[in-house]
Design a protein around this motif. Sequence first.
Motif, short mmCIF file in Angstrom:
data_model
loop_
_atom_site.label_atom_id
_atom_site.label_comp_id
_atom_site.label_asym_id
_atom_site.label_seq_id
_atom_site.Cartn_x
_atom_site.Cartn_y
_atom_site.Cartn_z
N ARG A 123 0.81 -1.21 0.00
CA ARG A 123 0.00 0.00 0.00
C ARG A 123 0.84 1.26 0.00
N ALA A 124 2.09 1.18 0.38
CA ALA A 124 2.90 2.40 0.43
C ALA A 124 4.32 2.10 -0.03
N CYS A 125 5.05 3.15 -0.30
CA CYS A 125 6.39 3.00 -0.87
C CYS A 125 7.47 3.08 0.20
N GLY A 126 8.60 2.50 -0.11
CA GLY A 126 9.77 2.69 0.74
C GLY A 126 10.35 4.07 0.48
N LEU A 127 10.89 4.68 1.54
CA LEU A 127 11.43 6.02 1.39
C LEU A 127 12.90 5.89 0.99
N ARG A 128 13.14 5.74 -0.29
CA ARG A 128 14.52 5.59 -0.74
C ARG A 128 14.62 5.80 -2.24
N ALA A 129 15.84 6.06 -2.68
CA ALA A 129 16.15 6.01 -4.10
C ALA A 129 17.19 4.91 -4.26
N SER A 130 17.12 4.17 -5.36
CA SER A 130 18.09 3.10 -5.57
C SER A 130 18.71 3.24 -6.95
N LEU A 131 19.98 2.92 -7.00
CA LEU A 131 20.66 2.87 -8.29
C LEU A 131 21.07 1.43 -8.50
N PHE A 132 20.50 0.80 -9.54
CA PHE A 132 20.79 -0.60 -9.82
C PHE A 132 21.71 -0.69 -11.03
N LEU A 133 22.76 -1.46 -10.93
CA LEU A 133 23.68 -1.63 -12.05
C LEU A 133 23.87 -3.11 -12.32
N CYS A 194 14.13 11.33 7.64
CA CYS A 194 12.67 11.36 7.52
C CYS A 194 12.07 12.10 8.70
N PRO A 195 11.18 13.06 8.45
CA PRO A 195 10.59 13.82 9.55
C PRO A 195 9.78 12.94 10.51
N ASP A 196 9.32 11.80 10.02
CA ASP A 196 8.43 10.96 10.82
C ASP A 196 8.86 9.49 10.70
N PRO A 197 10.05 9.13 11.22
CA PRO A 197 10.60 7.80 10.91
C PRO A 197 9.77 6.63 11.44
N ASP A 198 8.95 6.87 12.45
CA ASP A 198 8.15 5.76 12.97
C ASP A 198 6.96 5.43 12.08
N ARG A 199 6.72 6.29 11.10
CA ARG A 199 5.59 6.05 10.19
C ARG A 199 6.07 5.80 8.76
N ALA A 200 7.35 5.44 8.63
CA ALA A 200 7.88 5.22 7.27
C ALA A 200 8.78 3.98 7.27
N ILE A 201 9.05 3.47 6.08
CA ILE A 201 9.99 2.35 5.94
C ILE A 201 10.97 2.74 4.84
N GLY A 202 12.23 2.33 4.97
CA GLY A 202 13.20 2.59 3.90
C GLY A 202 13.06 1.52 2.84
N MET A 203 13.19 0.27 3.25
CA MET A 203 12.95 -0.87 2.36
C MET A 203 12.14 -1.90 3.14
N ALA A 204 11.00 -2.31 2.58
CA ALA A 204 10.09 -3.20 3.30
C ALA A 204 10.71 -4.59 3.52
N ALA A 205 10.14 -5.33 4.47
CA ALA A 205 10.65 -6.66 4.82
C ALA A 205 10.65 -7.58 3.60
N HIS A 206 11.75 -8.31 3.43
CA HIS A 206 11.87 -9.22 2.29
C HIS A 206 13.01 -10.19 2.54
N THR A 207 13.08 -11.23 1.73
CA THR A 207 14.31 -12.03 1.66
C THR A 207 14.91 -11.75 0.29
N ASP A 208 16.21 -11.97 0.15
CA ASP A 208 16.84 -11.74 -1.15
C ASP A 208 16.75 -13.03 -1.96
N SER A 209 16.63 -12.89 -3.28
CA SER A 209 16.48 -14.11 -4.08
C SER A 209 17.83 -14.68 -4.53
N THR A 210 18.89 -13.99 -4.20
CA THR A 210 20.23 -14.38 -4.67
C THR A 210 20.79 -15.59 -3.91
#
Length: 347
Positions: A123-133, A194-210
């Motif tokens: 329902r919501a986005c992670g607060l981050r920018a990512s550079l994938f190479l 983040c002005p409100d860190p308790d109400r935000a996520i940087g990257m949501a819970a996950h496992t890596d597929s690697t």
Amino acid sequence: MSSSDAFRAHPLNLNHKVIDLSLVKILPDSHAWTLEGDIFNPESIPIINMNDENAMELMRFACKTWGVFQVVNHNVPKNLVDEVELQGERLFSLPMDRKLMAERTLNDMSGMGWCVSLLSLQRACGLRASLFLDHRLNMLSSCGPMTTISSARRLMGLILGSLGVTEDDVKWVGSEGELEERGAALQLNSYPPCPDPDRAIGMAAHTDSTILNILHQSNTNGLQVFRGDGTGWITLQPHPGAFVILLGDLMHILSNGLYLNPIHRAIVNQTRHRLSIVYLHGPPPSVKIGPLPQLVDSNHPPLYRPITWNEYLGIKAQYFDKALTTISLRNGFMDADDDDDDSGKID
Ligand SMILES: C=C1C[C@]23C[C@@]1(O)CC[C@H]2[C@@]12CCC[C@@](C)(C(=O)O1)[C@H]2[C@@H]3C(=O)O
Ligand SMILES: O=C(O)CCC(=O)C(=O)O
Ligand SMILES: [Fe+2]
């Protein structure tokens, strides 16, 4: 099939909202998140010296108990990490119109992405920018990829050794070849204050597929690992010069369920910007990965069917946290190592 073809074939949901994170003064609704679970801070996730004569046994314990550990003496020079970090800071602080020129698209997975939802239903986005190479990861530093790959191979040698298997038993581990043929990629994640860190996520819970991810976090903490024995979320404190090793789903498959693939997430904080550098170490995308034959016998039947990383990325993009269950050979998901009391599996 090259690794870039494989990434491209199974894109994440790129239907995201692009916002200039440097201008966030009030948390936008699109990024409001409920942080679930208590946070603990024990010192127990191991830090392993790769030159320690007991490194293999220490890794075996860490992989069975946590699926995550930190390493020192990894042979990746500090100035290389500093250089990549500096380049990352420079790229993320470019004006938004310049960054948009390098935006990740469905045709080219390499590039900048904002708040790419890990799951399209989220329902919501992670607060981050990512550079994938992808294989072009040498754009950040010319000597970087090979140094990191040789350290990752050394690490793989130790982890395979800890399973009683040699590199010769797993042919693709030692395969030489162009970067493009390897399952190697680099992701830089930039988390704004983040002005409100308790109400935000940087990257949501996950496992890596690697097979495994090698992660460097700057001196700001934010990475948390979930421990399913009732403990909850554990913050991994950055250790100077160390890399965090996170085992991925494919290592869990290779080890026939013996080694954990930990659920983890990144949180944000009120005052500090955080940068993480993640080297994704996968197999060549078309090689079939299944439980290692040395770990399978009548008492330990194979838990998963063999699968290529390419195929698995597709399943992960569709089923996310249920991806492993879809390739399970057992009805109901059971611990492969119930008879071993130092295992702490969380599935
Ligand atoms: C190669 C890949 C692994 C990844 C999906 C991707 O195509 C590119 C980004 C990777 C990443 C990084 C953040 C967490 C994650 C679960 C995600 O959504 O994108 C991983 C994916 C993965 O490991 O499955
Ligand atoms: O930034 C972090 O600490 C976590 C990053 C991560 O989990 C990932 O890129 O897969
Ligand atoms: Fe991750």
